[in-house]
Design an enzyme around this catalytic site. Structure first.
Site, PDB file in Angstrom:
ATOM      1  N   ASP A 170       0.881  -1.162   0.000  1.00  0.00           N
ATOM      2  CA  ASP A 170       0.000   0.000   0.000  1.00  0.00           C
ATOM      3  C   ASP A 170       0.925   1.220   0.000  1.00  0.00           C
ATOM      4  OD1 ASP A 170      -2.303   1.701   0.442  1.00  0.00           O
ATOM      5  OD2 ASP A 170      -1.646   1.813   2.534  1.00  0.00           O
TER       6      ASP A 170
ATOM      7  N   ASP B  54      -0.179   5.152   0.782  1.00  0.00           N
ATOM      8  CA  ASP B  54      -0.471   6.161   1.807  1.00  0.00           C
ATOM      9  C   ASP B  54      -0.345   5.569   3.211  1.00  0.00           C
ATOM     10  OD1 ASP B  54      -0.968   7.897  -0.221  1.00  0.00           O
ATOM     11  OD2 ASP B  54      -3.146   7.842  -0.047  1.00  0.00           O
TER      12      ASP B  54
END
Length: 267
Positions: free
Chosen positions: A19, A21
């Site tokens: 991922d 963010d």
């Protein structure tokens, strides 16, 4: 026992999906863009409502982007003035994985144009980045996002991982992230999931992740960088051809601006 099983999968991983963010980078891209455009409070309030449940990721994305209403020019200024901040340790971890011949991907519900900066710093090719593209008209006004991107809807990350496994026949694919959309990729697509809390701790993820870490050094240590003879082990380099663009719906890795239909453009 669960942690040990996760560590075993990690050690033999032939593909790792991160991922972005609050995992690869320290910030949340949409919140930073909203603040830059003077809409931070409004977007934050809507995000709080969305987290109450019953609202799809696509709906939440559409509503928040509508509030921000960034022009193409504003987006470019944001990228120029707000460079991404890599999470400590991620550069060394990705480098080590690449040395081992492990394929590294960025899979995010954020914006491709913003994430591109992180990918370049980590030497991750554009075809290994799965993220959303904003849509602008001929005058540069925001008019939506590419809803054909798998990452633009609920369950999108799981679908990306499933496609990667089908395409490349990965046997040990690991997902690493801080959020619930990362957690949900396991076990339906990822062979294990590693929760990351180095930037923000989400209690649900911490409680349900097979393995939870707060520092990328913990993952690097488990990779055993030296063999018994003391020689650094390196795998063959993973080569992913241009066909990956078809999987991700992106043509022309060197171009960030993609002309669409009816005078609309994607970034």
């Amino acid at each position: 026992m669960v942690i040990q099983q996760a560590k075993q999968v990690w050690k033999k991983a032939d593909a790792v999906c991160f991922d972005v963010d609050s995992t690869v980078i320290t910030d949340e891209g949409i919140d930073e863009l909203a603040a830059f455009c003077g809409k931070g409070k409004e977007v934050s309030q809507w995000t709080t409502r969305a987290m109450g449940g019953g609202i799809s990721f696509r709906t939440a994305l559409r509503e928040r982007l509508g509030i921000i209403g960034a022009t193409r020019e504003k987006l470019h200024k944001f990228i120029e003035r707000s460079p991404v901040h890599l999470t400590p340790g991620i550069r060394e971890l990705v480098k080590r994985l690449q040395e081992r011949g492990t394929a590294v991907y960025l899979v995010s519900g954020g914006f491709r144009r913003v994430i591109q900066g992180a990918a370049e710093q980590l030497n991750i090719p554009d075809e290994n980045v799965f993220a959303n593209r904003l849509q602008f008209d001929d005058e540069g006004h925001y008019c939506g996002f590419d809803e054909n991107e798998l990452t633009s809807d609920s369950g999108g990350k799981t679908k990306v991982l499933q496609l990667l496994k089908e395409k490349h026949r990965y046997k040990s694919l690991v997902m690493i992230g801080d959020g619930a959309t990362d957690l949900e990729t396991f076990p339906s697509a990822a062979d294990t999931f590693i929760g990351f809390g180095g930037n923000v701790v989400r209690e649900k993820v911490k409680a349900q992740a097979p393995w939870y870490v707060t520092d990328f050094k913990e993952l690097l240590k488990e990779l055993n960088p030296t063999s018994q003879s003391g020689v650094i082990e390196k795998g063959t380099e993973n080569l992913h051809g241009a066909s990956e663009h078809l999987l991700n719906g992106v043509n022309g890795a060197s171009e960030h601006l993609i002309t669409g239909v009816n005078g609309k453009h994607y970034i």
